[in-house]
Design a protein around this motif. Sequence first.
Motif, PDB file in Angstrom:
ATOM      1  N   ALA A 105     -20.273  11.221 -11.159  1.00  0.00           N
ATOM      2  CA  ALA A 105     -19.684  10.047 -11.821  1.00  0.00           C
ATOM      3  C   ALA A 105     -20.184   9.933 -13.261  1.00  0.00           C
ATOM      4  N   GLN A 106     -21.472  10.186 -13.469  1.00  0.00           N
ATOM      5  CA  GLN A 106     -22.045  10.162 -14.823  1.00  0.00           C
ATOM      6  C   GLN A 106     -21.381  11.230 -15.694  1.00  0.00           C
ATOM      7  N   ALA A 107     -21.263  12.427 -15.167  1.00  0.00           N
ATOM      8  CA  ALA A 107     -20.662  13.529 -15.928  1.00  0.00           C
ATOM      9  C   ALA A 107     -19.177  13.295 -16.163  1.00  0.00           C
ATOM     10  N   GLN A 108     -18.507  12.646 -15.220  1.00  0.00           N
ATOM     11  CA  GLN A 108     -17.081  12.385 -15.398  1.00  0.00           C
ATOM     12  C   GLN A 108     -16.840  11.462 -16.590  1.00  0.00           C
ATOM     13  N   ARG A 109     -17.731  10.513 -16.793  1.00  0.00           N
ATOM     14  CA  ARG A 109     -17.578   9.613 -17.943  1.00  0.00           C
ATOM     15  C   ARG A 109     -17.668  10.381 -19.267  1.00  0.00           C
ATOM     16  N   VAL A 110     -18.627  11.288 -19.386  1.00  0.00           N
ATOM     17  CA  VAL A 110     -18.734  12.043 -20.645  1.00  0.00           C
ATOM     18  C   VAL A 110     -17.639  13.107 -20.747  1.00  0.00           C
ATOM     19  N   TRP A 111     -17.185  13.637 -19.596  1.00  0.00           N
ATOM     20  CA  TRP A 111     -16.067  14.567 -19.614  1.00  0.00           C
ATOM     21  C   TRP A 111     -14.828  13.862 -20.163  1.00  0.00           C
ATOM     22  N   GLN A 112     -14.619  12.597 -19.768  1.00  0.00           N
ATOM     23  CA  GLN A 112     -13.469  11.846 -20.272  1.00  0.00           C
ATOM     24  C   GLN A 112     -13.559  11.676 -21.794  1.00  0.00           C
ATOM     25  N   GLU A 113     -14.760  11.471 -22.309  1.00  0.00           N
ATOM     26  CA  GLU A 113     -14.942  11.408 -23.768  1.00  0.00           C
ATOM     27  C   GLU A 113     -14.540  12.735 -24.411  1.00  0.00           C
ATOM     28  N   ALA A 114     -14.974  13.838 -23.807  1.00  0.00           N
ATOM     29  CA  ALA A 114     -14.629  15.167 -24.321  1.00  0.00           C
ATOM     30  C   ALA A 114     -13.122  15.368 -24.297  1.00  0.00           C
ATOM     31  N   GLN A 115     -12.480  14.921 -23.230  1.00  0.00           N
ATOM     32  CA  GLN A 115     -11.029  15.061 -23.109  1.00  0.00           C
ATOM     33  C   GLN A 115     -10.315  14.261 -24.199  1.00  0.00           C
ATOM     34  N   LEU A 116     -10.732  13.029 -24.398  1.00  0.00           N
ATOM     35  CA  LEU A 116     -10.114  12.191 -25.438  1.00  0.00           C
ATOM     36  C   LEU A 116     -10.299  12.802 -26.825  1.00  0.00           C
ATOM     37  N   THR A 117     -11.472  13.359 -27.065  1.00  0.00           N
ATOM     38  CA  THR A 117     -11.755  13.960 -28.369  1.00  0.00           C
ATOM     39  C   THR A 117     -10.894  15.184 -28.620  1.00  0.00           C
ATOM     40  N   ILE A 118     -10.738  16.021 -27.616  1.00  0.00           N
ATOM     41  CA  ILE A 118      -9.939  17.230 -27.833  1.00  0.00           C
ATOM     42  C   ILE A 118      -8.458  16.893 -27.983  1.00  0.00           C
ATOM     43  N   VAL A 119      -7.999  15.876 -27.261  1.00  0.00           N
ATOM     44  CA  VAL A 119      -6.613  15.435 -27.415  1.00  0.00           C
ATOM     45  C   VAL A 119      -6.405  14.882 -28.827  1.00  0.00           C
ATOM     46  N   ALA A 120      -7.391  14.155 -29.336  1.00  0.00           N
ATOM     47  CA  ALA A 120      -7.298  13.620 -30.700  1.00  0.00           C
ATOM     48  C   ALA A 120      -7.268  14.756 -31.722  1.00  0.00           C
ATOM     49  N   GLN A 121      -8.062  15.809 -31.481  1.00  0.00           N
ATOM     50  CA  GLN A 121      -8.099  16.937 -32.418  1.00  0.00           C
ATOM     51  C   GLN A 121      -6.810  17.749 -32.397  1.00  0.00           C
ATOM     52  N   LEU A 122      -6.275  17.994 -31.213  1.00  0.00           N
ATOM     53  CA  LEU A 122      -5.096  18.856 -31.082  1.00  0.00           C
ATOM     54  C   LEU A 122      -3.785  18.080 -31.126  1.00  0.00           C
ATOM     55  N   GLY A 123      -3.816  16.836 -30.755  1.00  0.00           N
ATOM     56  CA  GLY A 123      -2.596  16.028 -30.657  1.00  0.00           C
ATOM     57  C   GLY A 123      -2.080  16.043 -29.228  1.00  0.00           C
ATOM     58  N   ALA A 124      -1.647  14.879 -28.751  1.00  0.00           N
ATOM     59  CA  ALA A 124      -1.203  14.729 -27.360  1.00  0.00           C
ATOM     60  C   ALA A 124      -0.015  15.630 -27.035  1.00  0.00           C
ATOM     61  N   GLU A 125       0.934  15.753 -27.968  1.00  0.00           N
ATOM     62  CA  GLU A 125       2.108  16.596 -27.710  1.00  0.00           C
ATOM     63  C   GLU A 125       1.714  18.063 -27.561  1.00  0.00           C
ATOM     64  N   ARG A 126       0.816  18.527 -28.413  1.00  0.00           N
ATOM     65  CA  ARG A 126       0.377  19.927 -28.347  1.00  0.00           C
ATOM     66  C   ARG A 126      -0.371  20.180 -27.040  1.00  0.00           C
ATOM     67  N   VAL A 127      -1.217  19.242 -26.630  1.00  0.00           N
ATOM     68  CA  VAL A 127      -1.964  19.404 -25.373  1.00  0.00           C
ATOM     69  C   VAL A 127      -1.005  19.433 -24.191  1.00  0.00           C
ATOM     70  N   ALA A 128      -0.020  18.538 -24.175  1.00  0.00           N
ATOM     71  CA  ALA A 128       0.956  18.531 -23.082  1.00  0.00           C
ATOM     72  C   ALA A 128       1.734  19.846 -23.044  1.00  0.00           C
ATOM     73  N   ALA A 129       2.143  20.336 -24.214  1.00  0.00           N
ATOM     74  CA  ALA A 129       2.871  21.612 -24.273  1.00  0.00           C
ATOM     75  C   ALA A 129       1.987  22.773 -23.821  1.00  0.00           C
ATOM     76  N   LEU A 130       0.719  22.740 -24.231  1.00  0.00           N
ATOM     77  CA  LEU A 130      -0.223  23.781 -23.823  1.00  0.00           C
ATOM     78  C   LEU A 130      -0.397  23.784 -22.307  1.00  0.00           C
ATOM     79  N   HIS A 131      -0.582  22.609 -21.721  1.00  0.00           N
ATOM     80  CA  HIS A 131      -0.736  22.514 -20.263  1.00  0.00           C
ATOM     81  C   HIS A 131       0.488  23.060 -19.545  1.00  0.00           C
ATOM     82  N   GLN A 132       1.674  22.688 -20.027  1.00  0.00           N
ATOM     83  CA  GLN A 132       2.903  23.165 -19.400  1.00  0.00           C
ATOM     84  C   GLN A 132       3.010  24.687 -19.509  1.00  0.00           C
TER      85      GLN A 132
END
Length: 156
Positions: A105-132
């Motif tokens: 649970a502790q690590a999940q909170r910081v993982w969520q921060e990492a996820q938000l940061t990378i989405v901010a760096q790459l852009g939500a549309e690019r991340v969604a396209a990359l995942h697809q």
Amino acid sequence: MKNTDTSQGCTNLKLRQLTRMVTRHYDHYVATCGLKNTQYALLSYAVSLEPVRPVDLARHMQMDASTLTRNMQPLVAQGWLTICAGNDARSRRIEVTTAGREKQAQAQRVWQEAQLTIVAQLGAERVAALHQLLEECIDCLDNGGEDASEPPHQCP
């Protein structure tokens, strides 16, 4: 005739470069909890699948059993996972301890921060396209457990 078209470069190299960069990003965050990214992933899978047989956990994580065993050792040593007897004398199951649930649970909170940061760096549309794109590639390359020496099926 020699193929001289290198305009697209080596797919393996490009993927490994991206993977190393993304892994460093997530490792930076998860390390604040005393975990490696791979340990956080293993702990998270164990929490979601518990109780789980090692073979099933390895299959879900797309890794071989020996790698799973090696990666579990530090988590067991820290008291975050336990390996218990299974339904018969030959089987085992993995369970997450209370301390392991707290660590996840502790690590999940910081993982969520990492996820938000990378989405901010790459852009939500690019991340969604990359995942697809990645999911489509995984589906195309997944040979359903067939012999790796056999050529994979072709995707349209």
